[in-house]
Motif scaffolding. Sequence first.
Motif, PDB file in Angstrom:
ATOM      1  N   GLY A  21      47.339  39.260  44.336  1.00 44.19           N
ATOM      2  CA  GLY A  21      46.845  39.724  43.321  1.00 44.19           C
ATOM      3  C   GLY A  21      46.133  39.652  42.568  1.00 44.19           C
ATOM      4  O   GLY A  21      45.726  40.999  42.235  1.00 44.19           O
ATOM      5  N   SER A  22      46.105  38.552  42.163  1.00 41.63           N
ATOM      6  CA  SER A  22      45.670  38.385  40.878  1.00 41.63           C
ATOM      7  C   SER A  22      43.922  38.457  41.358  1.00 41.63           C
ATOM      8  O   SER A  22      43.060  37.874  41.924  1.00 41.63           O
ATOM      9  N   LYS A  23      42.794  39.112  40.532  1.00 35.83           N
ATOM     10  CA  LYS A  23      41.722  38.876  40.536  1.00 35.83           C
ATOM     11  C   LYS A  23      40.336  37.885  39.984  1.00 35.83           C
ATOM     12  O   LYS A  23      39.357  37.716  40.685  1.00 35.83           O
ATOM     13  N   THR A  24      41.294  37.004  38.715  1.00 38.15           N
ATOM     14  CA  THR A  24      40.447  35.723  38.740  1.00 38.15           C
ATOM     15  C   THR A  24      40.944  34.421  39.568  1.00 38.15           C
ATOM     16  O   THR A  24      41.190  34.789  40.155  1.00 38.15           O
ATOM     17  N   GLU A  25      39.507  33.441  39.111  1.00 37.07           N
ATOM     18  CA  GLU A  25      39.641  32.579  39.515  1.00 37.07           C
ATOM     19  C   GLU A  25      40.789  31.874  39.425  1.00 37.07           C
ATOM     20  O   GLU A  25      41.770  31.894  38.570  1.00 37.07           O
ATOM     21  N   VAL A  26      41.318  30.689  40.192  1.00 33.69           N
ATOM     22  CA  VAL A  26      42.478  30.677  41.192  1.00 33.69           C
ATOM     23  C   VAL A  26      43.164  29.713  39.848  1.00 33.69           C
ATOM     24  O   VAL A  26      44.109  29.753  39.192  1.00 33.69           O
ATOM     25  N   GLU A  27      42.144  29.014  39.348  1.00 30.34           N
ATOM     26  CA  GLU A  27      42.782  27.969  38.137  1.00 30.34           C
ATOM     27  C   GLU A  27      42.935  28.751  36.902  1.00 30.34           C
ATOM     28  O   GLU A  27      43.783  28.066  35.845  1.00 30.34           O
ATOM     29  N   ASN A  28      42.716  30.340  36.838  1.00 23.19           N
ATOM     30  CA  ASN A  28      43.010  31.096  35.269  1.00 23.19           C
ATOM     31  C   ASN A  28      43.611  31.835  35.434  1.00 23.19           C
ATOM     32  O   ASN A  28      44.167  32.899  34.886  1.00 23.19           O
ATOM     33  N   THR A  29      44.452  31.738  36.937  1.00 27.34           N
ATOM     34  CA  THR A  29      44.838  32.864  37.219  1.00 27.34           C
ATOM     35  C   THR A  29      45.967  33.305  35.814  1.00 27.34           C
ATOM     36  O   THR A  29      46.525  34.582  36.294  1.00 27.34           O
ATOM     37  N   ASP A  30      46.799  31.778  35.882  1.00 31.63           N
ATOM     38  CA  ASP A  30      48.151  32.592  34.591  1.00 31.63           C
ATOM     39  C   ASP A  30      47.776  31.994  33.626  1.00 31.63           C
ATOM     40  O   ASP A  30      48.638  31.608  32.944  1.00 31.63           O
ATOM     41  N   LYS A  31      46.620  31.999  33.144  1.00 37.46           N
ATOM     42  CA  LYS A  31      45.796  31.776  31.606  1.00 37.46           C
ATOM     43  C   LYS A  31      46.301  33.491  30.602  1.00 37.46           C
ATOM     44  O   LYS A  31      45.603  34.342  30.768  1.00 37.46           O
ATOM     45  N   THR A  32      46.453  33.404  29.547  1.00 37.49           N
ATOM     46  CA  THR A  32      46.296  34.155  28.889  1.00 37.49           C
ATOM     47  C   THR A  32      45.722  33.113  27.538  1.00 37.49           C
ATOM     48  O   THR A  32      45.848  32.638  26.372  1.00 37.49           O
ATOM     49  N   TYR A  33      44.899  33.920  28.027  1.00 40.24           N
ATOM     50  CA  TYR A  33      44.098  33.808  27.061  1.00 40.24           C
ATOM     51  C   TYR A  33      43.813  34.380  25.017  1.00 40.24           C
ATOM     52  O   TYR A  33      44.402  36.116  25.510  1.00 40.24           O
ATOM     53  N   VAL A  34      43.808  33.085  24.277  1.00 44.05           N
ATOM     54  CA  VAL A  34      43.806  33.723  23.172  1.00 44.05           C
ATOM     55  C   VAL A  34      42.149  34.740  22.256  1.00 44.05           C
ATOM     56  O   VAL A  34      41.353  33.853  22.407  1.00 44.05           O
ATOM     57  N   ILE A  35      42.492  35.557  21.727  1.00 44.81           N
ATOM     58  CA  ILE A  35      41.581  36.399  21.422  1.00 44.81           C
ATOM     59  C   ILE A  35      41.313  36.700  19.933  1.00 44.81           C
ATOM     60  O   ILE A  35      42.712  37.920  19.795  1.00 44.81           O
ATOM     61  N   ALA A  63      41.463  45.872  25.804  1.00 47.11           N
ATOM     62  CA  ALA A  63      42.457  46.174  26.817  1.00 47.11           C
ATOM     63  C   ALA A  63      41.895  46.821  28.650  1.00 47.11           C
ATOM     64  O   ALA A  63      42.122  46.418  29.345  1.00 47.11           O
ATOM     65  N   ALA A  64      41.114  47.469  28.128  1.00 56.31           N
ATOM     66  CA  ALA A  64      39.995  48.024  29.409  1.00 56.31           C
ATOM     67  C   ALA A  64      38.940  47.376  30.609  1.00 56.31           C
ATOM     68  O   ALA A  64      39.233  47.673  31.227  1.00 56.31           O
ATOM     69  N   VAL A  65      38.255  46.323  29.645  1.00 50.32           N
ATOM     70  CA  VAL A  65      37.868  45.144  30.515  1.00 50.32           C
ATOM     71  C   VAL A  65      38.957  44.723  30.954  1.00 50.32           C
ATOM     72  O   VAL A  65      39.169  43.979  32.340  1.00 50.32           O
ATOM     73  N   ALA A  66      40.476  43.886  30.285  1.00 52.82           N
ATOM     74  CA  ALA A  66      41.002  42.831  31.034  1.00 52.82           C
ATOM     75  C   ALA A  66      41.601  43.685  32.158  1.00 52.82           C
ATOM     76  O   ALA A  66      42.336  43.345  33.039  1.00 52.82           O
ATOM     77  N   GLU A  67      41.714  44.672  31.528  1.00 44.84           N
ATOM     78  CA  GLU A  67      43.042  45.295  33.207  1.00 44.84           C
ATOM     79  C   GLU A  67      42.215  45.329  34.426  1.00 44.84           C
ATOM     80  O   GLU A  67      42.397  45.205  35.364  1.00 44.84           O
ATOM     81  N   ASP A  68      40.399  45.668  33.990  1.00 43.26           N
ATOM     82  CA  ASP A  68      39.665  46.077  34.913  1.00 43.26           C
ATOM     83  C   ASP A  68      39.048  45.075  35.824  1.00 43.26           C
ATOM     84  O   ASP A  68      39.243  44.807  36.853  1.00 43.26           O
ATOM     85  N   GLN A  69      39.873  43.957  34.812  1.00 44.91           N
ATOM     86  CA  GLN A  69      38.962  42.162  35.452  1.00 44.91           C
ATOM     87  C   GLN A  69      40.874  41.837  35.828  1.00 44.91           C
ATOM     88  O   GLN A  69      40.562  39.806  36.129  1.00 44.91           O
ATOM     89  N   GLY A  70      41.778  42.193  35.402  1.00 46.19           N
ATOM     90  CA  GLY A  70      42.207  41.328  35.984  1.00 46.19           C
ATOM     91  C   GLY A  70      42.823  40.111  35.020  1.00 46.19           C
ATOM     92  O   GLY A  70      43.363  39.093  35.311  1.00 46.19           O
ATOM     93  N   PHE A  71      42.490  39.930  33.675  1.00 48.46           N
ATOM     94  CA  PHE A  71      43.108  38.720  33.109  1.00 48.46           C
ATOM     95  C   PHE A  71      44.211  39.644  32.218  1.00 48.46           C
ATOM     96  O   PHE A  71      43.863  40.370  31.383  1.00 48.46           O
ATOM     97  N   LYS A  72      44.847  37.845  31.679  1.00 45.91           N
ATOM     98  CA  LYS A  72      45.935  38.462  30.766  1.00 45.91           C
ATOM     99  C   LYS A  72      44.670  37.775  29.505  1.00 45.91           C
ATOM    100  O   LYS A  72      44.377  36.806  29.065  1.00 45.91           O
ATOM    101  N   TYR A  73      46.069  38.223  28.384  1.00 43.43           N
ATOM    102  CA  TYR A  73      45.571  38.089  26.734  1.00 43.43           C
ATOM    103  C   TYR A  73      46.139  38.977  25.821  1.00 43.43           C
ATOM    104  O   TYR A  73      47.157  39.530  26.107  1.00 43.43           O
ATOM    105  N   GLU A  74      46.290  37.787  24.610  1.00 43.06           N
ATOM    106  CA  GLU A  74      46.660  38.440  23.341  1.00 43.06           C
ATOM    107  C   GLU A  74      45.690  38.011  22.315  1.00 43.06           C
ATOM    108  O   GLU A  74      45.053  37.564  22.278  1.00 43.06           O
TER     109      GLU A  74
END
Length: 253
Positions: A21-35, A63-74
Amino acid sequence: MKKILLLALAAVMCAGLASCGSKTEVENTDKTYVIYSDNAFAPFEYLDAASGEYVGVDMDILAAVAEDQGFKYEVKNEGFDASMGAVQSGQADGMIAGMTINDERKLIFDFSDGYFEDGQIMVVKKGSDIKAEADLAGKSVATKIGTMGTDYAMSICDTIGFDTVNYEDSPTMYTAIENGTNVACFEDRSVVEWAIKEENLDLETVGEVINPKEYGFAVKKGENPELIEMFNAGLKNIRESGKYDEILAKYGY
Ligand code: GLN
């Protein structure tokens, strides 16, 4: 025995689903970006007393960009200068903090496309006899560390002849002007106008907006290029979908 087997099967299926289900590149699938972000810069990021959460234009766009692109962040709302330091030291993957894109910063940051335009304006106590920059001669001006407003104050202080006092955040700077410690500051127009209106501050703006420029999301130069790509792609999508306009309208734009 049967139960354990079923559980194991379910776990395998879930793991499979998550990666598909992930949209991001394989290497970043589980990465939670720290912003990192500012901590008191309404309407871009500020603590909502009712919910105890940080809200604002930047928080909603992220939040909207992360949802659209499927990446996790805190998000860590630590202040503006602290955010720039955290990105440079690698403690943060990126920052969104009403941060103006300028050539000097481009030497050490990579920026996304712009998402909002603003410039600085002179701020004084209501009814002050400071009516123009020249009236700052011999006085003391409040500055917020690392900002464009500070850069501007420093660029004119020798010619006009005033001192500056550094503060960590915008609210402390406003209080210093209200209580007469300093006579003025240079702050982003939309931010100080929000504070005057929403918090009933005893301040007013003087003159025209200086140096209007775009705000951008930033990463350390050369690091996390995929984050800038995702931010730009997501920003484009939310502009097209109307989500961007909806976010700005929520904060009165
Ligand atoms: N826009 C200003 C700058 O980039 C102020 C940012 C802030 O104080 N959060 O310097």
